[in-house]
Design a protein around this motif. Sequence first.
Motif, PDB file in Angstrom:
ATOM      1  N   THR A 106      -8.741  -5.107 -18.970  1.00 14.47           N
ATOM      2  CA  THR A 106      -7.979  -5.725 -17.182  1.00 14.47           C
ATOM      3  C   THR A 106      -7.749  -4.521 -16.817  1.00 14.47           C
ATOM      4  O   THR A 106      -8.157  -3.635 -17.190  1.00 14.47           O
ATOM      5  CB  THR A 106      -7.230  -6.441 -18.148  1.00 14.47           C
ATOM      6  N   ALA A 107      -7.928  -5.010 -15.598  1.00 13.64           N
ATOM      7  CA  ALA A 107      -7.127  -2.864 -14.601  1.00 13.64           C
ATOM      8  C   ALA A 107      -6.022  -4.332 -14.104  1.00 13.64           C
ATOM      9  O   ALA A 107      -6.514  -5.178 -13.598  1.00 13.64           O
ATOM     10  CB  ALA A 107      -8.397  -2.758 -14.045  1.00 13.64           C
ATOM     11  N   LEU A 108      -5.028  -3.339 -13.949  1.00 18.01           N
ATOM     12  CA  LEU A 108      -3.839  -3.568 -13.286  1.00 18.01           C
ATOM     13  C   LEU A 108      -3.326  -2.059 -12.447  1.00 18.01           C
ATOM     14  O   LEU A 108      -2.927  -1.653 -13.327  1.00 18.01           O
ATOM     15  CB  LEU A 108      -2.505  -3.798 -14.261  1.00 18.01           C
ATOM     16  N   ALA A 109      -3.472  -2.995 -11.278  1.00 16.94           N
ATOM     17  CA  ALA A 109      -2.639  -1.734 -10.198  1.00 16.94           C
ATOM     18  C   ALA A 109      -1.146  -2.607  -9.118  1.00 16.94           C
ATOM     19  O   ALA A 109      -1.574  -3.787  -8.423  1.00 16.94           O
ATOM     20  CB  ALA A 109      -3.781  -1.394  -9.249  1.00 16.94           C
ATOM     21  N   LEU A 110      -0.718  -1.901  -8.596  1.00 14.90           N
ATOM     22  CA  LEU A 110       0.905  -2.728  -8.139  1.00 14.90           C
ATOM     23  C   LEU A 110       1.011  -1.137  -6.919  1.00 14.90           C
ATOM     24  O   LEU A 110       1.270  -0.031  -7.496  1.00 14.90           O
ATOM     25  CB  LEU A 110       2.268  -2.391  -9.355  1.00 14.90           C
ATOM     26  N   ARG A 111       1.589  -1.682  -5.860  1.00 14.05           N
ATOM     27  CA  ARG A 111       2.294  -0.926  -4.857  1.00 14.05           C
ATOM     28  C   ARG A 111       3.289  -2.003  -4.427  1.00 14.05           C
ATOM     29  O   ARG A 111       2.493  -2.720  -4.020  1.00 14.05           O
ATOM     30  CB  ARG A 111       1.082  -0.597  -4.367  1.00 14.05           C
ATOM     31  N   THR A 112       4.093  -1.021  -3.647  1.00 16.23           N
ATOM     32  CA  THR A 112       5.373  -1.361  -2.816  1.00 16.23           C
ATOM     33  C   THR A 112       5.802  -0.236  -2.204  1.00 16.23           C
ATOM     34  O   THR A 112       6.177   0.602  -2.565  1.00 16.23           O
ATOM     35  CB  THR A 112       5.702  -3.087  -3.837  1.00 16.23           C
ATOM     36  N   THR A 113       6.224  -1.105  -1.147  1.00 17.09           N
ATOM     37  CA  THR A 113       7.031  -0.229  -0.293  1.00 17.09           C
ATOM     38  C   THR A 113       8.565  -0.070  -0.402  1.00 17.09           C
ATOM     39  O   THR A 113       9.578  -1.505  -0.461  1.00 17.09           O
ATOM     40  CB  THR A 113       6.303   0.303   1.098  1.00 17.09           C
ATOM     41  N   TRP A 114       9.368   0.712  -0.160  1.00 18.07           N
ATOM     42  CA  TRP A 114      10.770   0.067  -0.798  1.00 18.07           C
ATOM     43  C   TRP A 114      12.002  -0.131   0.979  1.00 18.07           C
ATOM     44  O   TRP A 114      11.159  -0.043   2.023  1.00 18.07           O
ATOM     45  CB  TRP A 114      11.965   1.049  -0.483  1.00 18.07           C
ATOM     46  N   GLN A 115      12.282  -1.726   0.277  1.00 21.90           N
ATOM     47  CA  GLN A 115      12.933  -1.827   1.849  1.00 21.90           C
ATOM     48  C   GLN A 115      14.351  -0.938   2.794  1.00 21.90           C
ATOM     49  O   GLN A 115      13.897  -0.839   4.097  1.00 21.90           O
ATOM     50  CB  GLN A 115      13.765  -2.651   1.593  1.00 21.90           C
ATOM     51  N   ARG A 116      14.307  -0.767   1.811  1.00 15.97           N
ATOM     52  CA  ARG A 116      15.150   0.761   2.452  1.00 15.97           C
ATOM     53  C   ARG A 116      14.720   1.905   1.675  1.00 15.97           C
ATOM     54  O   ARG A 116      15.036   1.848   0.042  1.00 15.97           O
ATOM     55  CB  ARG A 116      16.756   0.617   1.686  1.00 15.97           C
ATOM     56  N   LYS A 117      14.381   2.877   2.181  1.00 11.94           N
ATOM     57  CA  LYS A 117      13.900   4.124   1.494  1.00 11.94           C
ATOM     58  C   LYS A 117      15.078   5.062   1.144  1.00 11.94           C
ATOM     59  O   LYS A 117      15.806   5.065   1.261  1.00 11.94           O
ATOM     60  CB  LYS A 117      13.122   5.252   2.869  1.00 11.94           C
TER      61      LYS A 117
END
Length: 411
Positions: A150-161
């Motif tokens: 399996t390959a699992l990748a996650l990306r998110t940008t902060w609501q407040r940097k």
Amino acid sequence: MIAMSLYATEVNQLTAAWLRRTEGAGVLSGAGLWPLLAVLASSADEPGRDELAAAVGLSADESMDAARDVLKALADLDGVDAALGLWAQQAAQVRPEWRDTLPSGTFGELTGDAAVDQPVLDAWARERTHGLIERFPVQAGPELMLTLATALALRTTWQRKFSDEPWQVSGGVWAGRRLAGLQRTTPDADDLRVADSAAGPLTLTRVAGDNGLDVHLVLGEEGAASGDVLAAAVPLVAGDAAVTGGAALLESGDVARWPGVSTVSAQRPGLVLRTARFTVRSLHDLLRQADVFGLRAVSTGDRDHFPAIGPVPLRVDQARQAAVAIFSATGFEAAAVTAIGLRAVSMPVYRAQAVAVSYDRPFGFLAVHRESGLVLFAGWVDSPEDWSGASQRERPQPGAMRDRLPRHPAQ
């Protein structure tokens, strides 16, 4: 999302069990491993079937459906990519009906030549993780009959940097270091939560992403084992245990007993968070903790553990996960490739020796009376018969030749 709500508890239980056996810095993904164990549980026979089912937290009969549901639910999450891959040598003789039960994914062929196979597997890992994982964790070669991954990748940008700034740490094991510090102030004090746990008092801080994904920073008492701290935090972030929010903590004044927590002067109530940038990479050999993952029985012994896969006897030979996590001022990304490699079971090795003989040129024969040693017939075979189906069927039965033999004139 129904599948994730149904199986989140089981996946989290595996993650917590893994964390309890892990010490020191590192990153792992129970969510990346769980579907593979579920597939193996449904494909194994006893005793490995029960061991794998126990690790998965479901009966083996329902594990394959659960693996499909979880992988699909993961792939449907905003900011998450999830994929399955299966590669096998032709010699593995994988049953088409077994392959058809797997979650949808990449299906490829192994040649048995590492120089050919490894680049293909490595390319899949890179493509499925956006370059975060460069090398497939299982090693290709002639003995790798089948690998499931399996390959699992996650990306998110902060609501407040966060703001980037140097951070000179004054105490603890990082004392004197000048870190790549991150700091921000937010109005919601309840992003900070505290709780008593089996690992002692814990402090958790939620950093919210803009696509429904959050990162929770966890701090335990100084000297507490990292695996115990993280395992204890799993039910807290899942909402399965009581916590106290930062607002209530401020009202109570009971601040000092919680790891890392203090109060500062501010224009308005809220939360001031300071941490550091980090990139963490890990390569886990899952067979070193085979009992945690239900892999003990299926990785030992000279017998077939997976008859559902095909007629060739197979056992687990490699099980590894490569994982990475990157926390920065603007967001978070992480990836894991988890792979299990199966090899053909070795046939028994016989230590004794035997002689062999072949009569592959003219030879003689003797017909002997056993008890007396009397030689009744002697002869020599110079031209044996050739095979013919008709000649075999028409061969006279013993005794029938007497009527065909010419009689000696003296008789």
